[in-house]
Write an enzyme that holds these catalytic residues in place. Structure first.
Site, PDB file in Angstrom:
ATOM      1  N   GLU A   1      27.242  32.307  51.364  1.00  0.00           N
ATOM      2  CA  GLU A   1      27.798  30.990  51.040  1.00  0.00           C
ATOM      3  C   GLU A   1      26.824  29.895  51.451  1.00  0.00           C
ATOM      4  O   GLU A   1      26.667  28.894  50.745  1.00  0.00           O
ATOM      5  CB  GLU A   1      29.146  30.792  51.733  1.00  0.00           C
ATOM      6  CG  GLU A   1      30.267  31.680  51.237  1.00  0.00           C
ATOM      7  CD  GLU A   1      30.683  31.389  49.805  1.00  0.00           C
ATOM      8  OE1 GLU A   1      30.212  30.376  49.238  1.00  0.00           O
ATOM      9  OE2 GLU A   1      31.479  32.172  49.258  1.00  0.00           O
TER      10      GLU A   1
ATOM     11  N   TRP B   1      27.087  29.811  42.353  1.00  0.00           N
ATOM     12  CA  TRP B   1      27.413  31.105  42.942  1.00  0.00           C
ATOM     13  C   TRP B   1      26.863  32.244  42.090  1.00  0.00           C
ATOM     14  O   TRP B   1      26.466  33.286  42.607  1.00  0.00           O
ATOM     15  CB  TRP B   1      28.916  31.261  43.122  1.00  0.00           C
ATOM     16  CG  TRP B   1      29.285  32.628  43.621  1.00  0.00           C
ATOM     17  CD1 TRP B   1      29.996  33.578  42.961  1.00  0.00           C
ATOM     18  CD2 TRP B   1      28.908  33.217  44.874  1.00  0.00           C
ATOM     19  NE1 TRP B   1      30.102  34.725  43.721  1.00  0.00           N
ATOM     20  CE2 TRP B   1      29.445  34.519  44.907  1.00  0.00           C
ATOM     21  CE3 TRP B   1      28.176  32.761  45.975  1.00  0.00           C
ATOM     22  CZ2 TRP B   1      29.263  35.381  45.983  1.00  0.00           C
ATOM     23  CZ3 TRP B   1      28.012  33.618  47.063  1.00  0.00           C
ATOM     24  CH2 TRP B   1      28.546  34.900  47.054  1.00  0.00           C
TER      25      TRP B   1
ATOM     26  N   TYR C   1      33.372  40.561  40.210  1.00  0.00           N
ATOM     27  CA  TYR C   1      33.496  39.910  41.515  1.00  0.00           C
ATOM     28  C   TYR C   1      34.841  39.200  41.645  1.00  0.00           C
ATOM     29  O   TYR C   1      35.550  39.352  42.642  1.00  0.00           O
ATOM     30  CB  TYR C   1      32.347  38.920  41.708  1.00  0.00           C
ATOM     31  CG  TYR C   1      32.517  37.997  42.883  1.00  0.00           C
ATOM     32  CD1 TYR C   1      32.253  38.446  44.186  1.00  0.00           C
ATOM     33  CD2 TYR C   1      32.968  36.688  42.721  1.00  0.00           C
ATOM     34  CE1 TYR C   1      32.425  37.603  45.272  1.00  0.00           C
ATOM     35  CE2 TYR C   1      33.137  35.839  43.799  1.00  0.00           C
ATOM     36  CZ  TYR C   1      32.866  36.308  45.079  1.00  0.00           C
ATOM     37  OH  TYR C   1      33.052  35.480  46.153  1.00  0.00           O
TER      38      TYR C   1
END
Length: 275
Positions: free
Chosen positions: A101, A109, A79
């Site tokens: 988000e 995350w 990522y």
């Protein structure tokens, strides 16, 4: 900002990396390693420099700077290498990122990244038109799903309902029923950086802010239009991950690769390295 010819790490107060840490974490140290935006305790940067984990301009470091929190996690590394800080456009792509988000608020995350495919499965790959047709009964079905682990989204009704709510507003923007001059969501968001990515030159990951005047303006505008889970910190995380801003530490290999991309970009970019 005046910067030196190579990356140096300085001790800061409480600053953040690209994603917010969990407020519920039982171990702050553990969460600092696996999140991007987080509250850092003073000398992480110095420790990393000593361990040679930060890639610098002389090639002395073998690992990317973000190993400080990915800790070699393959999915997280992929990522960071192929998505984070890369310019992203299109209503569906940016709508997905805004939703994820928002889902990440209060969590790491890494948690959301590993559940991303589950979110895509439940929300039609974040195709705005399809999501806007969903109803609260669809949320009931999601919450009652037998899926577990990374095959299941975070069971938070408010956040899940906001995905549908926000999709309807994006459709209103497309249809011209919102009082906005932009007819698509992508152009609306990119307007907050004048359609040109911002190249920063933070000396240390610990210098990276959690929000900026641009993310605060974006958040204020989205809230005015009725969007939910769009705080300034959430908006800045979107801006970082989608290439609105480049927050790789100055002179790391990743920063230099970003600079090379931006120098070839039609339309230019905003160079804040000397501010």
């Amino acid at each position: 900002m005046t910067v030196t010819a190579r990356t140096t790490l300085i001790k800061q107060g409480t600053k953040s990396l690209p994603h917010r840490a969990s407020k519920r974490a039982t171990s702050a140290a553990l969460k600092r390693r696996e999140t991007i935006n987080h509250n850092s305790k003073a000398n992480d940067g110095d420790r990393l420099l000593e361990q040679n984990l930060l890639s610098t301009d002389d090639g002395s470091g073998e690992n990317p700077w973000y190993f400080m929190f990915t800790k070699g996690d393959p999915l997280y590394n992929e990522y960071m290498a192929s998505e984070w800080g890369i310019e992203k456009r299109g209503d569906n792509a940016l709508f997905e990122k805004l939703c994820l988000e928002g889902a990440q608020s209060g969590l790491s995350w890494r948690t959301i990244l590993y559940k991303r495919q589950a979110y895509r499965g439940f929300f039609h790959d974040f195709e705005v038109e399809q999501v806007a047709k969903m109803t609260l009964s669809d949320i009931d079905k999601i919450l009652s799903s037998n899926a577990t682990g990374n095959d299941m989204v975070v069971r938070h009704r408010g956040k899940l309902e906001s995905v549908i709510h926000n999709a309807k507003l994006v459709m209103d923007m497309r249809n011209g029923t919102l009082a906005e001059e932009h007819s698509n969501f992508s152009d609306f968001l990119w307007n907050f950086v004048e359609d040109r990515p911002i190249l920063n030159a933070w000396k240390s990951p610990n210098e990276t802010p959690t929000k900026t005047k641009e993310s605060e303006a974006m958040s204020k505008a989205l809230k005015r239009l009725g969007f939910k889970y769009v705080g300034a910190t959430t908006c800045y995380s979107l801006m970082q991950s989608c290439g609105f801003v480049i927050d790789h530490p100055y002179n790391t290999n990743e920063w230099k690769a970003a600079l090379a991309r931006l120098q070839k970009r039609n339309g230019g970019f905003q160079d804040r390295c000397q501010e």
